[in-house]
Design an enzyme around this catalytic site. Sequence first.
Site, PDB file in Angstrom:
ATOM      1  N   HIS A 125       0.834  -1.205   0.000  1.00 39.85           N
ATOM      2  CA  HIS A 125       0.000   0.000   0.000  1.00 39.85           C
ATOM      3  C   HIS A 125       0.872   1.259   0.000  1.00 39.85           C
ATOM      4  O   HIS A 125       0.628   2.189  -0.781  1.00 39.85           O
ATOM      5  CB  HIS A 125      -0.906  -0.026   1.239  1.00 39.85           C
ATOM      6  CG  HIS A 125      -1.623   1.255   1.495  1.00 39.85           C
ATOM      7  ND1 HIS A 125      -2.921   1.497   1.069  1.00 39.85           N
ATOM      8  CD2 HIS A 125      -1.233   2.389   2.152  1.00 39.85           C
ATOM      9  CE1 HIS A 125      -3.285   2.712   1.441  1.00 39.85           C
ATOM     10  NE2 HIS A 125      -2.279   3.274   2.103  1.00 39.85           N
ATOM     11  N   GLU A 126       1.895   1.291   0.854  1.00 34.52           N
ATOM     12  CA  GLU A 126       2.746   2.481   0.948  1.00 34.52           C
ATOM     13  C   GLU A 126       3.571   2.682  -0.315  1.00 34.52           C
ATOM     14  O   GLU A 126       3.773   3.820  -0.756  1.00 34.52           O
ATOM     15  CB  GLU A 126       3.658   2.382   2.177  1.00 34.52           C
ATOM     16  CG  GLU A 126       2.927   2.305   3.506  1.00 34.52           C
ATOM     17  CD  GLU A 126       1.990   3.472   3.736  1.00 34.52           C
ATOM     18  OE1 GLU A 126       2.231   4.566   3.163  1.00 34.52           O
ATOM     19  OE2 GLU A 126       1.005   3.302   4.469  1.00 34.52           O
TER      20      GLU A 126
END
Length: 308
Positions: free
Chosen positions: A135-136
């Site tokens: 996600h990051e």
Amino acid sequence: MRVKSLWIKMAVAGLLAVLAEFAVTYVLLSLLSLPLWLLAVGLPVFWLVQWLASPYLISRGAVEVTNDPTYGELARMVKEISEASHIRPPRVYVTDDPFPNAFAFGNLLSGRGVAVTRPLLEILNRDELYAVLAHEVGHARHFDMEIMLALGLIPSALGSIGGFLLYTGQALLWAALDETALFLGLAMLAVGLALTATTIFIQIFVLWFNRLRESYADMHAARLLGPNAVNLARALAKIQIYMSNVRVDPFKGIVLTVPPMRIKESNPDELLAKWIKEGVSPLADIMSTHPHPAKRVKAILSWVKSSQ
């Protein structure tokens, strides 16, 4: 939420945010009898200063761990995800914040980074941590740091000025010795309240766009992981359970993976089951940087289902 639908919503939210910022700025400049060219010169300078300073402000207290054998696996995961995402691997950092969190930061000049807190490393297993990192890395791939920094310039400036006027106006009223000081204090309070209300108005659109970018990063993780993206949902549940017992100072400007909220579940699977069934009001997260966890989990599981 399908890719096309998400893109349309991001386009609408971004356009409304820009129009709201332009309209408010135009009115303020007109009231102050200032030329529009001042905005064209001032905003780029303001953005450049924030662009240069923000990576160092956001990452203060973070320690790079690329060469630390203790966190070698963490660095390897970020590198693997970055290669699958077709971007240069960000630097990897660990912070001592007392709650589980992860965030991306940086720019082309300072370099990009992904940071995780020690509590996050403690409560997640490898697959869950991998999903959070995906996600990051999605944020880094989508240039979300630069986009949200640019979009947040005007509300950030107006909010700071409004807060200063409110504080100063209250101080003047408290220490007023004559009518002039009393009038000046009341005037500052009035202008401060107006700017604060204006900031909230703009933030409604900016935060909506931000929540959609978070969903876009979730989608990035889901595309990379396929069925294993369910681990991102489990990670969110674990973080939420931990955060239910943590007090976070709202004035420190911390952007959290999930907002603190009261929950009775202590088992992540039970919390996931609750979120799957839970109906969430469209206004439940209107002033939040991230979508309501139940919305995120439903979207993630929908993408997992479509990938099978």
